[in-house]
Write a protein that holds these residues in place. Structure first.
Motif, PDB file in Angstrom:
ATOM      1  N   ASP A  26       0.827  -1.207   0.000  1.00 52.61           N
ATOM      2  CA  ASP A  26       0.000   0.000   0.000  1.00 52.61           C
ATOM      3  C   ASP A  26       0.862   1.259   0.000  1.00 52.61           C
ATOM      4  N   LYS A  27       2.023   1.164   0.644  1.00 52.25           N
ATOM      5  CA  LYS A  27       2.924   2.318   0.737  1.00 52.25           C
ATOM      6  C   LYS A  27       4.287   1.891   0.220  1.00 52.25           C
ATOM      7  N   ILE A  28       4.853   2.684  -0.688  1.00 53.36           N
ATOM      8  CA  ILE A  28       6.170   2.352  -1.229  1.00 53.36           C
ATOM      9  C   ILE A  28       7.204   3.438  -0.930  1.00 53.36           C
ATOM     10  N   GLY A  29       6.841   4.397  -0.108  1.00 53.55           N
ATOM     11  CA  GLY A  29       7.786   5.440   0.275  1.00 53.55           C
ATOM     12  C   GLY A  29       7.757   6.681  -0.595  1.00 53.55           C
ATOM     13  N   LEU A  37       7.676   9.927   1.100  1.00 50.68           N
ATOM     14  CA  LEU A  37       6.698   9.965   2.187  1.00 50.68           C
ATOM     15  C   LEU A  37       7.353   9.428   3.449  1.00 50.68           C
ATOM     16  N   PHE A  38       7.158  10.120   4.550  1.00 52.11           N
ATOM     17  CA  PHE A  38       7.763   9.717   5.812  1.00 52.11           C
ATOM     18  C   PHE A  38       6.687   9.342   6.827  1.00 52.11           C
ATOM     19  N   ARG A  39       7.051   8.430   7.737  1.00 48.93           N
ATOM     20  CA  ARG A  39       6.165   8.077   8.844  1.00 48.93           C
ATOM     21  C   ARG A  39       6.159   9.235   9.835  1.00 48.93           C
ATOM     22  N   PRO A  40       5.049   9.392  10.568  1.00 46.23           N
ATOM     23  CA  PRO A  40       5.046  10.410  11.619  1.00 46.23           C
ATOM     24  C   PRO A  40       6.117  10.089  12.670  1.00 46.23           C
ATOM     25  N   ILE A  50      11.266   6.462   6.122  1.00 48.88           N
ATOM     26  CA  ILE A  50      10.444   6.440   4.914  1.00 48.88           C
ATOM     27  C   ILE A  50       9.271   5.502   5.144  1.00 48.88           C
ATOM     28  N   ASP A  51       8.085   5.912   4.754  1.00 51.17           N
ATOM     29  CA  ASP A  51       6.861   5.141   4.957  1.00 51.17           C
ATOM     30  C   ASP A  51       6.686   4.144   3.809  1.00 51.17           C
ATOM     31  N   SER A  52       7.110   2.896   4.052  1.00 46.22           N
ATOM     32  CA  SER A  52       7.074   1.877   3.009  1.00 46.22           C
ATOM     33  C   SER A  52       6.734   0.518   3.618  1.00 46.22           C
ATOM     34  N   ILE A  57       7.270  -6.707   3.636  1.00 47.44           N
ATOM     35  CA  ILE A  57       6.935  -7.716   2.632  1.00 47.44           C
ATOM     36  C   ILE A  57       8.138  -8.606   2.367  1.00 47.44           C
ATOM     37  N   MET A  58       9.329  -8.029   2.263  1.00 44.05           N
ATOM     38  CA  MET A  58      10.537  -8.822   2.023  1.00 44.05           C
ATOM     39  C   MET A  58      10.822  -9.760   3.192  1.00 44.05           C
TER      40      MET A  58
END
Length: 76
Positions: A26-29, A37-40, A50-52, A57-58
């Protein structure tokens, strides 16, 4: 995990009923314009993350390969 050189992946046995790994990121950064995109940030953090979903998943894929496929094809 790597397959030993003497094994051809096409020669490996495939059971009739087998597990398949699937995941949705859903989020790839990055957003649609390529901006990161960064996490709060929390009070304990020194830097932004980075929001990923990709690292999680890996990690889950590696766990799947270790627990499911290595046991099935006899690689350890």
């Amino acid at each position: 995990m790597s397959i030993p050189c003497h094994l051809n992946p096409y020669d490996l046995p495939v059971p009739e009923d087998y597990s398949i790994f699937m995941a949705v990121a859903d989020k790839i950064g990055f957003d649609s314009r390529g901006r990161r995109l960064f996490r709060p940030m929390t009070n304990e953090q020194q830097t932004q993350e980075i929001d990923s979903d990709l690292p999680l998943i890996m990690e889950n894929f590696k766990k799947f390969m270790t627990e499911v496929w290595q046991n099935h094809i006899g690689l350890k």
